[in-house]
Motif scaffolding. Structure first.
Motif, short mmCIF file in Angstrom:
data_model
loop_
_atom_site.label_atom_id
_atom_site.label_comp_id
_atom_site.label_asym_id
_atom_site.label_seq_id
_atom_site.Cartn_x
_atom_site.Cartn_y
_atom_site.Cartn_z
N VAL A 109 122.49 -34.02 24.69
CA VAL A 109 123.48 -35.07 24.44
C VAL A 109 122.92 -36.46 24.72
O VAL A 109 123.24 -37.41 24.00
N LEU A 110 122.11 -36.64 25.76
CA LEU A 110 121.63 -37.96 26.13
C LEU A 110 120.85 -38.68 25.02
O LEU A 110 121.09 -39.87 24.79
N PRO A 111 119.93 -38.04 24.30
CA PRO A 111 119.24 -38.76 23.22
C PRO A 111 120.19 -39.26 22.13
O PRO A 111 120.04 -40.36 21.61
N VAL A 112 121.18 -38.44 21.79
CA VAL A 112 122.15 -38.85 20.77
C VAL A 112 122.97 -40.03 21.28
O VAL A 112 123.19 -41.02 20.56
N ALA A 113 123.43 -39.95 22.51
CA ALA A 113 124.22 -41.05 23.09
C ALA A 113 123.37 -42.32 23.19
O ALA A 113 123.85 -43.42 22.88
N ALA A 114 122.12 -42.18 23.58
CA ALA A 114 121.23 -43.34 23.67
C ALA A 114 121.00 -43.97 22.30
O ALA A 114 120.96 -45.20 22.17
N SER A 115 120.86 -43.16 21.26
CA SER A 115 120.65 -43.71 19.93
C SER A 115 121.88 -44.47 19.44
O SER A 115 121.77 -45.53 18.83
N TYR A 116 123.07 -43.94 19.71
CA TYR A 116 124.30 -44.66 19.35
C TYR A 116 124.40 -45.98 20.12
O TYR A 116 124.77 -47.01 19.55
N PHE A 117 124.07 -45.94 21.39
CA PHE A 117 124.10 -47.15 22.19
C PHE A 117 123.13 -48.19 21.63
O PHE A 117 123.46 -49.36 21.47
N ALA A 118 121.90 -47.76 21.32
CA ALA A 118 120.88 -48.68 20.82
C ALA A 118 121.27 -49.25 19.46
O ALA A 118 121.00 -50.42 19.17
N PHE A 119 121.92 -48.46 18.63
CA PHE A 119 122.26 -48.92 17.28
C PHE A 119 123.50 -49.81 17.26
O PHE A 119 123.54 -50.83 16.59
#
Length: 184
Positions: free
Chosen positions: A17-27
């Motif tokens: 879950v963390l990589p997906v959440a981080a990508s949404y945050f970054a985008f």
């Protein structure tokens, strides 16, 4: 469920879950202010079809200006200090590319019918010099100030550099393009 199994399950969920959440945050949330390139990207447009003339009065077709990455210095024949600096810096930036310098070409697009100074031309041996016609002057919106443009090997104008040139940043721009491009 024992503690060890619960920790393993939580770690597995976190890893997924963390990589997906981080990508949404970054985008969506974190938008970096800095650009990677120094020059300003322009809408790619082909160089004009209208043939140019070299200083000897011979025609130069657009195809003769393509095939390599090209620094196009647009300036009048009475090359002032800013023009001379642009010619000098494009020469130094090309030289700084070392083994890739053969993939870079320099062209001075003279915007009037005057003849450039012979000493200046001899100081920039290997640089192409062509005289602009109306179509070329209009394409580069010549306003009297020397400008530096970057043209890709297919003949598309893709970048314009600011009036005050910073050679280190231009070297990085061109180096990055040469590294990731198989053209030219």
């Amino acid at each position: 469920m024992n503690k060890k199994s619960r920790r393993t399950l939580i770690a597995l969920i976190a890893v997924c879950v963390l990589p997906v959440a981080a990508s949404y945050f970054a985008f969506y949330v974190w938008k970096p202010d800095a650009r990677m390139n120094y020059g300003t990207l322009v809408s790619p447009a082909l160089l004009p079809e209208a043939p140019l003339m070299n200083l000897a009065g011979e025609p130069v077709a657009r195809e003769q200006l393509t095939g390599k990455w090209t620094y196009l210095v647009v300036a009048p024949s009475a090359c002032n200090e800013a023009c001379q600096e642009a010619l000098y810096l494009t020469r130094q930036i090309r030289t700084a590319q070392a083994k890739d310098m053969d993939r870079v070409h320099r062209i001075w697009l003279v915007t009037d019918s005057g003849m450039p100074d012979g000493k200046l031309l001899s100081a920039h041996e290997g640089m192409g010099v062509v005289v602009a016609n109306d179509a070329w002057r209009e394409r580069f919106a010549f306003d009297g100030l020397p400008r530096v443009w970057l043209v890709d090997p297919q003949g598309y104008v893709m970048m314009r550099y600011p009036d005050s040139l910073e050679p280190k940043r231009m070297i990085k721009d061109l180096g990055r393009l040469l590294k990731y491009s198989q053209q030219g």
